[in-house]
Design a protein around this motif. Sequence first.
Motif, PDB file in Angstrom:
ATOM      1  N   GLY A  24       0.822  -1.228   0.000  1.00 37.58           N
ATOM      2  CA  GLY A  24       0.000   0.000   0.000  1.00 37.58           C
ATOM      3  C   GLY A  24       0.842   1.257   0.000  1.00 37.58           C
ATOM      4  O   GLY A  24       0.457   2.288   0.534  1.00 37.58           O
ATOM      5  N   PRO A  28       3.237   3.988  -2.619  1.00 34.90           N
ATOM      6  CA  PRO A  28       2.851   4.693  -3.840  1.00 34.90           C
ATOM      7  C   PRO A  28       2.635   3.761  -5.029  1.00 34.90           C
ATOM      8  O   PRO A  28       1.748   4.004  -5.857  1.00 34.90           O
ATOM      9  CB  PRO A  28       4.022   5.647  -4.105  1.00 34.90           C
ATOM     10  N   ALA A  29       3.410   2.663  -5.104  1.00 35.23           N
ATOM     11  CA  ALA A  29       3.232   1.733  -6.227  1.00 35.23           C
ATOM     12  C   ALA A  29       1.901   0.989  -6.086  1.00 35.23           C
ATOM     13  O   ALA A  29       1.059   1.016  -6.994  1.00 35.23           O
ATOM     14  CB  ALA A  29       4.399   0.748  -6.288  1.00 35.23           C
ATOM     15  N   SER A  49       0.428  -4.552   4.588  1.00 35.60           N
ATOM     16  CA  SER A  49       0.606  -4.515   6.042  1.00 35.60           C
ATOM     17  C   SER A  49       0.213  -3.146   6.574  1.00 35.60           C
ATOM     18  O   SER A  49      -0.330  -3.022   7.654  1.00 35.60           O
ATOM     19  CB  SER A  49       2.038  -4.896   6.434  1.00 35.60           C
ATOM     20  N   GLU A  50       0.532  -2.080   5.775  1.00 38.20           N
ATOM     21  CA  GLU A  50       0.035  -0.748   6.132  1.00 38.20           C
ATOM     22  C   GLU A  50       0.042   0.156   4.911  1.00 38.20           C
ATOM     23  O   GLU A  50       0.590  -0.204   3.874  1.00 38.20           O
ATOM     24  CB  GLU A  50       0.874  -0.134   7.256  1.00 38.20           C
ATOM     25  N   GLY A 103       3.865   3.539   2.818  1.00 40.93           N
ATOM     26  CA  GLY A 103       5.191   3.180   2.325  1.00 40.93           C
ATOM     27  C   GLY A 103       6.310   3.872   3.079  1.00 40.93           C
ATOM     28  O   GLY A 103       6.091   4.543   4.080  1.00 40.93           O
ATOM     29  N   GLN A 104       7.499   3.708   2.543  1.00 36.94           N
ATOM     30  CA  GLN A 104       8.719   4.124   3.251  1.00 36.94           C
ATOM     31  C   GLN A 104       8.801   5.599   3.601  1.00 36.94           C
ATOM     32  O   GLN A 104       9.293   5.972   4.655  1.00 36.94           O
ATOM     33  CB  GLN A 104       9.935   3.868   2.374  1.00 36.94           C
ATOM     34  N   SER A 111       8.997  10.495   6.787  1.00 37.60           N
ATOM     35  CA  SER A 111       9.555  11.838   6.566  1.00 37.60           C
ATOM     36  C   SER A 111       8.609  12.898   7.116  1.00 37.60           C
ATOM     37  O   SER A 111       7.394  12.801   6.957  1.00 37.60           O
ATOM     38  CB  SER A 111       9.739  12.102   5.075  1.00 37.60           C
ATOM     39  N   ASN A 161       8.515  16.554  -3.142  1.00 37.06           N
ATOM     40  CA  ASN A 161       8.540  16.310  -4.584  1.00 37.06           C
ATOM     41  C   ASN A 161       7.430  15.374  -5.051  1.00 37.06           C
ATOM     42  O   ASN A 161       7.561  14.721  -6.078  1.00 37.06           O
ATOM     43  CB  ASN A 161       9.915  15.778  -5.004  1.00 37.06           C
ATOM     44  N   VAL A 185       1.822 -10.624   3.562  1.00 37.51           N
ATOM     45  CA  VAL A 185       1.841 -11.786   2.681  1.00 37.51           C
ATOM     46  C   VAL A 185       3.058 -12.616   3.031  1.00 37.51           C
ATOM     47  O   VAL A 185       4.165 -12.078   3.175  1.00 37.51           O
ATOM     48  CB  VAL A 185       1.912 -11.334   1.208  1.00 37.51           C
ATOM     49  N   GLY A 225       7.851  -2.975  -2.026  1.00 40.76           N
ATOM     50  CA  GLY A 225       8.914  -2.029  -1.700  1.00 40.76           C
ATOM     51  C   GLY A 225      10.135  -2.649  -1.059  1.00 40.76           C
ATOM     52  O   GLY A 225      10.444  -3.836  -1.239  1.00 40.76           O
ATOM     53  N   CYS A 252      15.544  13.755  -1.011  1.00 42.63           N
ATOM     54  CA  CYS A 252      14.495  14.316  -0.150  1.00 42.63           C
ATOM     55  C   CYS A 252      15.086  15.352   0.802  1.00 42.63           C
ATOM     56  O   CYS A 252      14.561  16.450   0.933  1.00 42.63           O
ATOM     57  CB  CYS A 252      13.839  13.233   0.680  1.00 42.63           C
ATOM     58  N   GLY A 283       8.021  -0.562  -8.464  1.00 44.33           N
ATOM     59  CA  GLY A 283       8.519   0.208  -7.317  1.00 44.33           C
ATOM     60  C   GLY A 283       9.840  -0.324  -6.789  1.00 44.33           C
ATOM     61  O   GLY A 283      10.602  -0.985  -7.498  1.00 44.33           O
ATOM     62  N   ASP A 284      10.077  -0.083  -5.516  1.00 46.89           N
ATOM     63  CA  ASP A 284      11.396  -0.344  -4.932  1.00 46.89           C
ATOM     64  C   ASP A 284      11.752  -1.822  -4.795  1.00 46.89           C
ATOM     65  O   ASP A 284      12.900  -2.146  -4.510  1.00 46.89           O
ATOM     66  CB  ASP A 284      11.489   0.307  -3.541  1.00 46.89           C
ATOM     67  N   GLN A 322      11.893   6.413  -6.369  1.00 42.68           N
ATOM     68  CA  GLN A 322      11.230   7.584  -5.790  1.00 42.68           C
ATOM     69  C   GLN A 322       9.727   7.303  -5.797  1.00 42.68           C
ATOM     70  O   GLN A 322       9.257   6.425  -6.523  1.00 42.68           O
ATOM     71  CB  GLN A 322      11.513   8.832  -6.647  1.00 42.68           C
ATOM     72  N   ASN A 323       8.974   8.080  -5.038  1.00 44.61           N
ATOM     73  CA  ASN A 323       7.520   7.872  -4.975  1.00 44.61           C
ATOM     74  C   ASN A 323       6.873   7.956  -6.356  1.00 44.61           C
ATOM     75  O   ASN A 323       6.073   7.102  -6.738  1.00 44.61           O
ATOM     76  CB  ASN A 323       6.884   8.920  -4.067  1.00 44.61           C
TER      77      ASN A 323
HETATM   78  C1  LIG Z   1      13.386   8.023   4.700  1.00 39.29           C
HETATM   79  C2  LIG Z   1      12.949   8.048   3.269  1.00 39.29           C
HETATM   80  C3  LIG Z   1      12.488   9.222   2.726  1.00 39.29           C
HETATM   81  C4  LIG Z   1      12.098   9.274   1.410  1.00 39.29           C
HETATM   82  N1  LIG Z   1      11.637  10.447   0.907  1.00 39.29           N
HETATM   83  C5  LIG Z   1      11.227  10.513  -0.362  1.00 39.29           C
HETATM   84  C6  LIG Z   1      10.732  11.731  -0.902  1.00 39.29           C
HETATM   85  O1  LIG Z   1      10.709  12.763  -0.219  1.00 39.29           O
HETATM   86  N2  LIG Z   1      10.303  11.717  -2.171  1.00 39.29           N
HETATM   87  C7  LIG Z   1      10.325  10.598  -2.968  1.00 39.29           C
HETATM   88  O2  LIG Z   1       9.877  10.657  -4.108  1.00 39.29           O
HETATM   89  N3  LIG Z   1      10.826   9.436  -2.503  1.00 39.29           N
HETATM   90  C8  LIG Z   1      11.280   9.369  -1.230  1.00 39.29           C
HETATM   91  N4  LIG Z   1      11.793   8.201  -0.751  1.00 39.29           N
HETATM   92  C9  LIG Z   1      11.788   7.011  -1.631  1.00 39.29           C
HETATM   93  C10 LIG Z   1      10.362   6.440  -1.663  1.00 39.29           C
HETATM   94  O3  LIG Z   1       9.881   6.332  -0.343  1.00 39.29           O
HETATM   95  C11 LIG Z   1      10.319   5.077  -2.326  1.00 39.29           C
HETATM   96  O4  LIG Z   1      10.914   5.143  -3.602  1.00 39.29           O
HETATM   97  C12 LIG Z   1       8.869   4.622  -2.461  1.00 39.29           C
HETATM   98  O5  LIG Z   1       8.253   4.573  -1.198  1.00 39.29           O
HETATM   99  C13 LIG Z   1       8.771   3.247  -3.096  1.00 39.29           C
HETATM  100  O6  LIG Z   1       7.422   2.920  -3.147  1.00 39.29           O
HETATM  101  P1  LIG Z   1       6.905   1.416  -3.197  1.00 39.29           P
HETATM  102  O7  LIG Z   1       5.430   1.504  -3.265  1.00 39.29           O
HETATM  103  O8  LIG Z   1       7.641   0.678  -4.228  1.00 39.29           O
HETATM  104  O9  LIG Z   1       7.354   0.745  -1.808  1.00 39.29           O
HETATM  105  P2  LIG Z   1       7.157   1.159  -0.296  1.00 39.29           P
HETATM  106  O10 LIG Z   1       6.978   2.602  -0.138  1.00 39.29           O
HETATM  107  O11 LIG Z   1       8.274   0.497   0.418  1.00 39.29           O
HETATM  108  O12 LIG Z   1       5.782   0.471   0.101  1.00 39.29           O
HETATM  109  C14 LIG Z   1       5.705  -0.903   0.286  1.00 39.29           C
HETATM  110  C15 LIG Z   1       4.367  -1.261   0.864  1.00 39.29           C
HETATM  111  O13 LIG Z   1       4.261  -2.677   0.938  1.00 39.29           O
HETATM  112  C16 LIG Z   1       3.835  -3.072   2.231  1.00 39.29           C
HETATM  113  N5  LIG Z   1       4.450  -4.381   2.463  1.00 39.29           N
HETATM  114  C17 LIG Z   1       5.766  -4.691   2.562  1.00 39.29           C
HETATM  115  N6  LIG Z   1       5.931  -6.017   2.720  1.00 39.29           N
HETATM  116  C18 LIG Z   1       4.691  -6.559   2.719  1.00 39.29           C
HETATM  117  C19 LIG Z   1       4.200  -7.876   2.839  1.00 39.29           C
HETATM  118  N7  LIG Z   1       4.987  -8.950   2.974  1.00 39.29           N
HETATM  119  N8  LIG Z   1       2.857  -8.068   2.796  1.00 39.29           N
HETATM  120  C20 LIG Z   1       2.001  -7.017   2.648  1.00 39.29           C
HETATM  121  N9  LIG Z   1       2.418  -5.744   2.535  1.00 39.29           N
HETATM  122  C21 LIG Z   1       3.749  -5.524   2.562  1.00 39.29           C
HETATM  123  C22 LIG Z   1       4.336  -1.966   3.160  1.00 39.29           C
HETATM  124  O14 LIG Z   1       3.541  -1.886   4.328  1.00 39.29           O
HETATM  125  C23 LIG Z   1       4.131  -0.744   2.281  1.00 39.29           C
HETATM  126  O15 LIG Z   1       2.814  -0.272   2.360  1.00 39.29           O
HETATM  127  C24 LIG Z   1      12.190   8.120   0.585  1.00 39.29           C
HETATM  128  C25 LIG Z   1      12.647   6.917   1.130  1.00 39.29           C
HETATM  129  C26 LIG Z   1      13.023   6.868   2.461  1.00 39.29           C
HETATM  130  C27 LIG Z   1      13.513   5.570   3.045  1.00 39.29           C
END
Ligand SMILES: Cc1cc2nc3c(=O)[nH]c(=O)nc-3n(C[C@H](O)[C@H](O)[C@H](O)COP(=O)(O)OP(=O)(O)OC[C@H]3O[C@@H](n4cnc5c(N)ncnc54)[C@H](O)[C@@H]3O)c2cc1C
Length: 308
Positions: A9, A11-12, A32-33, A36-37, A41, A46, A82, A112, A137, A276-277, A285-286
């Motif tokens: 849950g 941004p991806a 799980s929530e 995201g990461q 902050s 951005n 999961v 992520g 960031c 995503g990540d 990035q988000n």
């Molecule tokens: C401290 C910090 C600050 C940042 N600030 C910025 C910023 O200002 N601007 C920007 O663009 N990017 C920023 N980034 C980068 C950005 O956060 C990531 O690129 C982005 O969050 C990736 O998104 P995602 O959806 O791929 O993964 P994530 O954001 O990691 O989300 C993963 C999701 O999956 C869920 N999850 C994980 N494992 C499981 C599982 N087994 N079962 C069910 N759910 C699960 C988590 O709860 C979460 O909701 C920052 C990163 C960090 C660490």
Amino acid sequence: MYDLIILGGGPAGTGATVYAARKQLKTAIITSEFGGQSTVSDTIYNWIGTPSISGMDLSLNFKKHILFYKGPFLDVIEGEKVVEVSKNDNIILVKIESGKTYETKALIIATGSDRRKLEAINADKYEHKGITYCASCDGPLYDGQDVLVIGGGNAGFETSAQLLAYCKSVTMIHRSDKFRADEITIKKLLENPKFKVIKNADILRVDGPQFINSLTYKDKITGVEHTIPTTGIFVEIGQIPNVGFVKNIVDINEFGKIIVDQMTQMTSVPGIWAAGDCTNGRYHQNNIATGDAVKALEDAYLWIQKNK
Ligand SMILES: Cc1cc2nc3c(=O)[nH]c(=O)nc-3n(C[C@H](O)[C@H](O)[C@H](O)COP(=O)(O)OP(=O)(O)OC[C@H]3O[C@@H](n4cnc5c(N)ncnc54)[C@H](O)[C@@H]3O)c2cc1C
């Protein structure tokens, strides 16, 4: 059986879910929530269309946007991890921690990653008080200051290059003798008089009153301890992708990231996409995570129509 299950849950996962709901695919999001990461902050500057937003508000917005579509086409399964994904002929099985298993025709993985944390005395105490894990960031907050970058891989060098544009000095601290980055990047940075390098360093502790003001390391060769003053420490020692539950199904690279087709986000297994990540996409990035997830969703949508 669902047409599509989306895992994560952030941004991806949120991006993919909103698009899936609007296309009226029979979808479930399992996370799980929400947020995201970056929700840790204080301020995110951005996220396009929003000059600044707190991480907490961003995660609430994600959740609100998803709940807006909750209904006959969308199930929201929150607070569940999961633990296993498997495939039985053309059916994908998704097992959650509390024991239930869901069936789906297609799957988008958007779980992520977690940053590898600095292991040193006080490091957790000073997170967001001088220790940061994201130069794009937080970097501009350190304009004109003497900062440290931990890690001598490509991420460490890229972060240093970004910071050199506005910081007074950047000192890279690396644990070994050899860098793990592209030669051309290393050479370019080493030519910059504001850039210094400390190799063979074992980081021991960070200190400060309320915010960080020094880092202490031990020289692994001489055994001598050194303390350097600094106001900012950027940690780039890698990420740990959240992909353990799918490791035995899709191809994963040497960094533990899911390998995807960069055109479509499809993994090595037809019917499973990732975005995503957690993927081997080069930049994280988000906005990129959301864009890639929407790309995955569009491709999954066509695939689901074709395989009906
Ligand atoms: C401290 C910090 C600050 C940042 N600030 C910025 C910023 O200002 N601007 C920007 O663009 N990017 C920023 N980034 C980068 C950005 O956060 C990531 O690129 C982005 O969050 C990736 O998104 P995602 O959806 O791929 O993964 P994530 O954001 O990691 O989300 C993963 C999701 O999956 C869920 N999850 C994980 N494992 C499981 C599982 N087994 N079962 C069910 N759910 C699960 C988590 O709860 C979460 O909701 C920052 C990163 C960090 C660490």
